[in-house]
Design a protein around this motif. Structure first.
Motif, PDB file in Angstrom:
ATOM      1  N   UNK A 109     -76.180 -66.174  86.110  1.00  0.00           N
ATOM      2  CA  UNK A 109     -77.481 -65.205  87.211  1.00  0.00           C
ATOM      3  C   UNK A 109     -76.784 -65.025  88.375  1.00  0.00           C
TER       4      UNK A 109
ATOM      5  N   UNK B 135     -70.217 -57.858  81.645  1.00  0.00           N
ATOM      6  CA  UNK B 135     -71.340 -58.348  82.629  1.00  0.00           C
ATOM      7  C   UNK B 135     -69.634 -59.113  83.453  1.00  0.00           C
ATOM      8  N   UNK B 136     -68.585 -59.518  82.987  1.00  0.00           N
ATOM      9  CA  UNK B 136     -67.718 -60.717  83.923  1.00  0.00           C
ATOM     10  C   UNK B 136     -68.533 -61.707  84.537  1.00  0.00           C
ATOM     11  N   UNK B 137     -69.138 -62.470  83.596  1.00  0.00           N
ATOM     12  CA  UNK B 137     -70.121 -63.804  83.904  1.00  0.00           C
ATOM     13  C   UNK B 137     -68.974 -64.499  82.814  1.00  0.00           C
ATOM     14  N   UNK B 138     -68.628 -63.805  82.594  1.00  0.00           N
ATOM     15  CA  UNK B 138     -66.982 -64.894  81.636  1.00  0.00           C
ATOM     16  C   UNK B 138     -65.830 -64.395  81.265  1.00  0.00           C
TER      17      UNK B 138
ATOM     18  N   UNK C  80     -70.789 -57.043  91.395  1.00  0.00           N
ATOM     19  CA  UNK C  80     -72.998 -57.345  91.339  1.00  0.00           C
ATOM     20  C   UNK C  80     -73.840 -56.243  91.946  1.00  0.00           C
TER      21      UNK C  80
ATOM     22  N   UNK D 121     -74.039 -65.457  89.119  1.00  0.00           N
ATOM     23  CA  UNK D 121     -72.686 -65.059  89.738  1.00  0.00           C
ATOM     24  C   UNK D 121     -73.031 -63.699  89.588  1.00  0.00           C
ATOM     25  N   UNK D 122     -74.271 -62.852  88.693  1.00  0.00           N
ATOM     26  CA  UNK D 122     -74.269 -62.005  88.721  1.00  0.00           C
ATOM     27  C   UNK D 122     -74.696 -61.464  89.842  1.00  0.00           C
ATOM     28  N   UNK D 123     -75.554 -62.755  90.349  1.00  0.00           N
ATOM     29  CA  UNK D 123     -76.309 -61.905  91.733  1.00  0.00           C
ATOM     30  C   UNK D 123     -74.897 -61.972  93.302  1.00  0.00           C
ATOM     31  N   UNK D 124     -73.664 -62.201  92.430  1.00  0.00           N
ATOM     32  CA  UNK D 124     -72.599 -62.285  93.860  1.00  0.00           C
ATOM     33  C   UNK D 124     -72.345 -63.408  94.523  1.00  0.00           C
TER      34      UNK D 124
ATOM     35  N   UNK E 265     -77.714 -57.756  85.078  1.00  0.00           N
ATOM     36  CA  UNK E 265     -77.904 -58.867  83.884  1.00  0.00           C
ATOM     37  C   UNK E 265     -79.395 -59.908  83.884  1.00  0.00           C
TER      38      UNK E 265
ATOM     39  N   UNK F 170     -71.853 -60.937  77.882  1.00  0.00           N
ATOM     40  CA  UNK F 170     -70.760 -61.961  79.515  1.00  0.00           C
ATOM     41  C   UNK F 170     -69.376 -61.275  78.994  1.00  0.00           C
TER      42      UNK F 170
ATOM     43  N   UNK G 192     -73.038 -54.035  88.025  1.00  0.00           N
ATOM     44  CA  UNK G 192     -73.449 -54.584  87.120  1.00  0.00           C
ATOM     45  C   UNK G 192     -75.021 -55.818  87.293  1.00  0.00           C
TER      46      UNK G 192
ATOM     47  N   UNK H  34     -66.116 -60.364  93.809  1.00  0.00           N
ATOM     48  CA  UNK H  34     -67.858 -61.100  92.750  1.00  0.00           C
ATOM     49  C   UNK H  34     -68.782 -60.419  93.416  1.00  0.00           C
TER      50      UNK H  34
END
Lengths: 328, 345
Positions: free
Chosen positions: B236, A55-58, A81, B238-241, A86, A52, A84, A77
């Motif tokens: 998810x 991948x930059x979410x934490x 996206x 956040x990972x999608x921007x 996830x 995490x 990377x 952000x």
């Protein structure tokens, strides 16, 4: 080879109220483009946290993460996206259909109202085709099998078209063919499509078989990486996973339950039958030894024709099962 | 579009049936009541041929504002319910369940009961007191923040619902303390408000009510993309921007405005916010908020109009409090959903 991801003195963990829980300190690692990297380690070692954080979410506690030689903190952000993708263990399908969920993968490229363009649709359909999900495209994801659901999640991340894909335990909850299928799919993505794949798993044998690189993360142990064979020979697997009940077998590359009293047996003969007899003996608490002058000696005459010499008494056996019975 | 990538079978419900039903219910709402006004007369009024002053008065002063209020309240509550359900990933979330209504109630109670005698909340024709509106909004917003803070701590949905219920109990106990020390006539006004009604908004109130609710509904359309991503969970998203923090604040802001303003004007209306999103999901077969938000708005407006009509009990001299009607229809819907569709969210 291009380095795609690199860290410098990375510390990971989480902040809980006022205490900071550091799971791991000073991790320096790098991932090359087109590689399949497997992250192994016991539960609670911080595998998910590491993934995490990468991948930059934490947020990491300290240190730097570089993506394409640029610090991740400098990416927006939205930019991140597109770089990377996830796949996590949490699964919230919310009554979604396959195509809806895979379409979400295009969101980093859509505008304010998330309208998908024709190109977006084409990419989604192509991904569904490639992952063999096209026949399920209008099905509710809840109605699919575990393996198919995992394929949907991978399809979504493929639609995101990122160069780096990070997956947290993609083979958990899958049956054996499902695990192979997922691994095979990821290997293809890495080797044929030049995607960089980083995943955590508990499937040691699959990781050894398929991974280009293996990362080992353990509690209170320094982070280790290398290609599987080197790590085996250097005894790293044994160091990371061995405990008083489990021993890593260098020969087979897998773990065995230890603790039984082991008796040596000499097997006279080689080939496939000798191998399987050795395995069966292993299970019963014997191990194969090269010393021909042992009290227990097994001779393989030809297929299904074995002679057991147990402390100077000779027995004949026509199957491994009778052989084992005779030994006891 | 040829490409049926977003499976949306029942487009016609959204485009024709719902607006049609809303129109019919609007006319019925204007026509039926303790005084029956023939549809002919309504038409005469529209074309300007009407000379029946009594009918004109009833229609303009009472029926039309009530119809508009019901429409907007239904839409607003339903949309805020939908947003809350998606954001908390909880099919049982809704403004009334999570304590947002009770937060608004507390605000209103503070103003009406504490500052005694300054104004009466259920009196017709008075401009809704700005301070009570503000108090309702602040109360709702505060409760939303508390719930959100809790949501970050407890991942378990059932726990969050329980916390929401408990927060609701705390606020209602505070309200009852306030009631205990209040004057009789203020309590009566507050109790009347608490039963819920779409008929307390005068044309003067409308000047505030309509623009706030319409802009809230409009703003909710801007949350389509974030809500679709939040369908998958925050990580998810956040990972999608998605900038989760910002959009979460934005979403809470809209929901609080919608739920609290409706509660301030109409009282705490039960079940519309909880049940309507489920009906929309069932009817539209969609999880895409591009479809769901408009669908929920229309379904909410339609059902609020229907409930209002039933509450008026045409052909009788009696009326029911709106909450009685919404609960009778809403609670079975929720039970049906729990029994029938386990994996809805």
């Amino acid at each position: 080879m291009t380095t795609i991801l690199k860290t410098h003195n990375l510390s990971i963990g989480y902040v809980d109220k006022k205490t900071t829980n550091i799971l791991h300190k000073n991790i320096s690692l790098s991932v090359n483009q087109g590689e399949l990297v497997c992250l192994l380690g016991p539960n609670g070692a911080g595998k998910s946290t590491l993934l995490r954080s990468l991948s930059g979410v934490q947020k990491q506690l300290s240190g730097n993460i570089f993506l394409h030689n640029k610090s991740v903190s400098e990416y927006s952000i939205k930019n991140l996206s597109q770089q990377i993708g996830l796949v996590l263990t949490e699964r919230n399908f919310s009554g979604m259909r396959v195509i809806d969920l895979v379409s979400l993968g295009r969101y980093p490229y859509t505008g304010f109202f998330a309208r998908l363009t024709k190109t977006d649709y084409k990419i989604v359909l192509k991904v569904l085709q490639d992952t063999g999900l096209i026949k399920f495209k209008h099905k509710l994801i809840n109605e699919l099998s575990d393996g198919e659901q995992q394929r949907v999640m991978i399809a979504r991340v493929l639609a995101q078209q990122t160069s780096l894909i990070i997956l947290d335990e993609p083979t958990a909850f899958l049956d054996l063919p499902g695990r192979y299928e997922v691994f095979q799919m990821l290997v293809n993505l890495a080797h044929d499509y030049n995607k960089t794949i980083l995943l955590s798993t508990h499937d040691l044998d699959l990781a050894i078989k398929f991974a280009d690189k293996i990362w080992l993360l353990g509690k209170d142990k320094p982070f280790v990486c290398g290609i599987p064979e080197d790590l085996i020979l250097k005894g790293q697997f044994a160091y990371f996973f061995d405990n008083n009940k489990l021993k890593f077998n260098l020969q087979s590359g897998s773990f065995e339950v230890s603790g039984k009293i082991q008796k040596p047996v000499h097997i006279n003969g080689n080939g496939i039958e000798a191998q399987w007899i050795s395995k069966a003996l292993n299970r019963k608490g014997y191990y194969e030894s090269n010393d021909p002058n042992l009290p227990i000696n097994i001779e393989i005459k030809n297929s299904g024709n074995y002679t057991l010499n147990n402390h100077n008494t000779e027995h004949k056996a026509d199957s491994i099962e009778t052989l084992l019975d005779l030994l006891e | 579009m040829r490409n049926n990538i977003h499976l949306y079978r029942n487009k016609y419900i959204l485009l024709f049936i719902l607006p049609g039903a809303i129109l019919i219910f609007m006319i019925l709402n204007i026509s039926f009541g303790s005084v029956h006004i023939p549809i002919r007369e309504i038409w005469k009024l529209i074309t300007g041929e009407s000379n029946n002053i009594i009918y004109t008065n009833i229609i303009i002063k009472s029926r039309i504002p009530q119809t508009i209020t019901a429409c907007l309240a239904g839409s607003a509550l339903a949309v805020s319910g939908l947003i809350l359900q998606t954001m908390f990933k909880n099919p049982l979330a809704g403004p009334s369940v999570l304590g947002i209504n009770s937060g608004a109630s507390l605000g209103v109670a503070l103003v009406t009961l504490f500052f005694t005698g300054t104004y009466q909340i259920s009196s017709h024709g008075n401009m809704m007191h700005l301070s009570s509106l503000l108090a309702a909004f602040l109360g709702a917003f505060l409760i939303m923040l508390v719930i959100l803070f809790m949501a970050a701590k407890v991942k378990n949905n059932a726990m969050l619902l329980i916390i929401g219920l408990m927060v609701g109990y705390i606020t209602s106990s505070l309200v009852s303390v306030l009631k205990y020390y209040s004057m009789q006539e203020n309590i009566h006004a507050f109790v009347m408000w608490g039963l819920g009604s779409f008929s307390n908004t005068s044309w003067l109130d409308m000047r505030l009510f309509i623009p706030i609710i319409l802009s809230g509904l409009l703003l909710s359309l801007f949350a389509v993309k974030s809500l679709n991503m939040l369908n998958l969970g925050e990580r998810y998203a956040q990972n999608l921007g998605l900038n989760v923090k910002t959009s979460r604040f934005f979403i809470i802001f809209i929901t609080s405005i919608l739920a609290s303003v409706i509660t301030a004007f109409c009282g705490p209306i039960a079940f519309l916010g909880l049940a309507v999103p489920h009906i929309s999901r069932l009817l539209s077969h969609s999880t895409d908020h591009k479809v769901l938000i408009p669908h929920t708005m229309l379904t909410g407006a339609m059902l609020a109009l229907l409930c209002n009509l039933l509450a008026r009990m045409p052909w009788t001299d009696y009326t029911l409090p709106i909450n009685a009607v919404t609960s009778i229809f809403g609670a079975p819907v929720v039970i049906y959903i729990i029994l029938k569709k386990r994996n809805l969210l």
